[in-house]
Design an enzyme around this catalytic site. Structure first.
Site, PDB file in Angstrom:
ATOM      1  N   THR A  27      17.002   7.154 -16.178  1.00  0.00           N
ATOM      2  CA  THR A  27      18.599   7.180 -16.937  1.00  0.00           C
ATOM      3  C   THR A  27      18.241   8.206 -18.330  1.00  0.00           C
ATOM      4  OG1 THR A  27      19.467   6.030 -18.732  1.00  0.00           O
ATOM      5  CG2 THR A  27      17.259   5.304 -18.382  1.00  0.00           C
ATOM      6  N   TYR A  29      15.766  -0.781 -22.973  1.00  0.00           N
ATOM      7  CA  TYR A  29      16.365  -0.133 -21.661  1.00  0.00           C
ATOM      8  C   TYR A  29      15.686   1.162 -21.406  1.00  0.00           C
ATOM      9  CZ  TYR A  29      19.317   1.914 -18.241  1.00  0.00           C
ATOM     10  OH  TYR A  29      19.832   2.682 -16.960  1.00  0.00           O
TER      11      TYR A  29
END
Length: 348
Positions: free
Chosen positions: A125, A149
């Site tokens: 990501t 995250y």
């Protein structure tokens, strides 16, 4: 299934019942590449998986399950999507994210080494970059994630590099920017009941399935005052994964690359495009900025084009929005929306 297909090595796709994982399974099937998927269906949708792909229902945190699937299905490569992906949730449940995203990835890599599998395509990501100093963001930009995250994904990237140095494992790490849209053929899409992605949320607001869209911040240093993001069609992203797998199967070395188009669209542009596509007005309200939202996040996208020969086919914003809206309308006719953007072979 032909005898030849049954005897061929398969790629193991973790989280194949989720948003991105299911699109990749369809891309693999379209390309004639045999696959098997593990998903615990805690958030994924069984019907999103192509009929030709065997589903093993289970948790990738189980080393015993991974060993059995890799052996029984003659797995020679892994595409890893399973995990948790909601940034605000990661802030309040950090240990869940380190378990689902980092610890389970460690278990998966251990199974790969035991099985002699040396090819991994990893779903990472742009959140690993944190708040970037400049745009476009190149792959060599500092990685300073600002939430668990992003940190959990960066840890897995490091494990892949270390396993490569020590054991010869080769990986392609793909750092996604803002994935959106749905399969143009309508076979799968994002079915998350409580969505946080702008284009999906805007479509739901347009269809009256949620309150008006909240536009956070109108005073950013951007042309129209709203945040700019690099939206990539999920089908183009799926094609990138197929190319990454083929690169590794040809004996190619490890790669790290962004997945984006190298250009962005503002929140207001997305809303305006949805209104043009639908012929209706998107109900919206304006709110203060959200803490930590950078004005612009745009990928430096040269590397993926040069090293994988990736050529996007669905990179028009109106096409992305149109496919997302079509998918949302199809969901209105179905019962239940148990889906997940990133896969669900292990998720709290």
């Amino acid at each position: 299934m032909t005898d030849q297909t049954a005897a061929s090595p398969r790629v193991l796709v973790t989280g194949g019942a989720g948003y991105i994982g299911s699109h990749v399974l369809h891309a693999l099937t379209d390309a004639g590449i045999p696959a098997v998927t593990i998903d615990d269906l805690s958030a994924g949708r069984r019907e999103a998986i192509p009929a030709a792909v065997p589903l093993v229902e289970g948790d990738i945190g189980s080393a015993e399950l991974l060993d059995r699937v890799m052996r029984d299905h003659r797995v020679d490569a892994v595409m890893h999507f399973a995990g948790s992906i909601v940034v605000p949730e990661s802030v309040v449940k950090p240990l869940d994210y380190y378990r689902n995203n980092t610890a389970n990835s460690l278990t998966l890599l251990g199974a790969c080494l035991r099985a002699g599998i040396d090819k991994v395509v990893f779903s990472s990501t742009a959140a690993v970059y944190g708040a970037p100093e400049s745009v476009p963001i190149r792959e060599d930009a500092p990685t300073v994630p600002i939430n668990p995250y992003g940190a959990s994904k960066l840890m897995t990237e490091q494990m892949l590099r270390d396993a490569g140095a020590a054991h010869g494992l080769r990986s392609v790490i793909l750092r996604y920017f803002n994935v959106a849209g749905a399969d143009p053929a309508g076979r799968t899409g994002q079915a998350t009941p409580v969505a946080t992605h702008l284009i999906k949320v805007a479509c739901q607001a347009l269809l009256g399935r949620r309150p008006p869209l909240a536009i956070f911040g109108t005073d950013y240093d951007t042309p129209d005052g709203t945040c700019i993001r690099d939206y990539i069609h999920v089908s183009d992203l799926a094609d990138a994964h197929v190319l990454a797998l083929l690169h590794l199967r040809r004996g190619g070395g490890s790669l790290l690359m962004n997945c984006g188009y190298g250009r962005g669209a503002s929140v207001r542009e997305v809303v305006r495009t949805l209104e043009e596509v639908s012929g209706e007005q998107v109900p919206a309200t304006f709110a203060d900025r959200r803490p930590g939202d950078p004005p612009q996040l745009v990928a430096g996208a040269d590397r993926i084009r040069e090293q994988l020969g990736w050529v996007p086919k669905h990179d028009r914003l109106d096409g992305i929005v149109r496919s997302a809206l079509s998918w949302e309308r199809s969901l209105e006719q179905s019962v239940g929306q148990a889906g997940a953007p990133g896969g669900s072979a292990s998720r709290s």
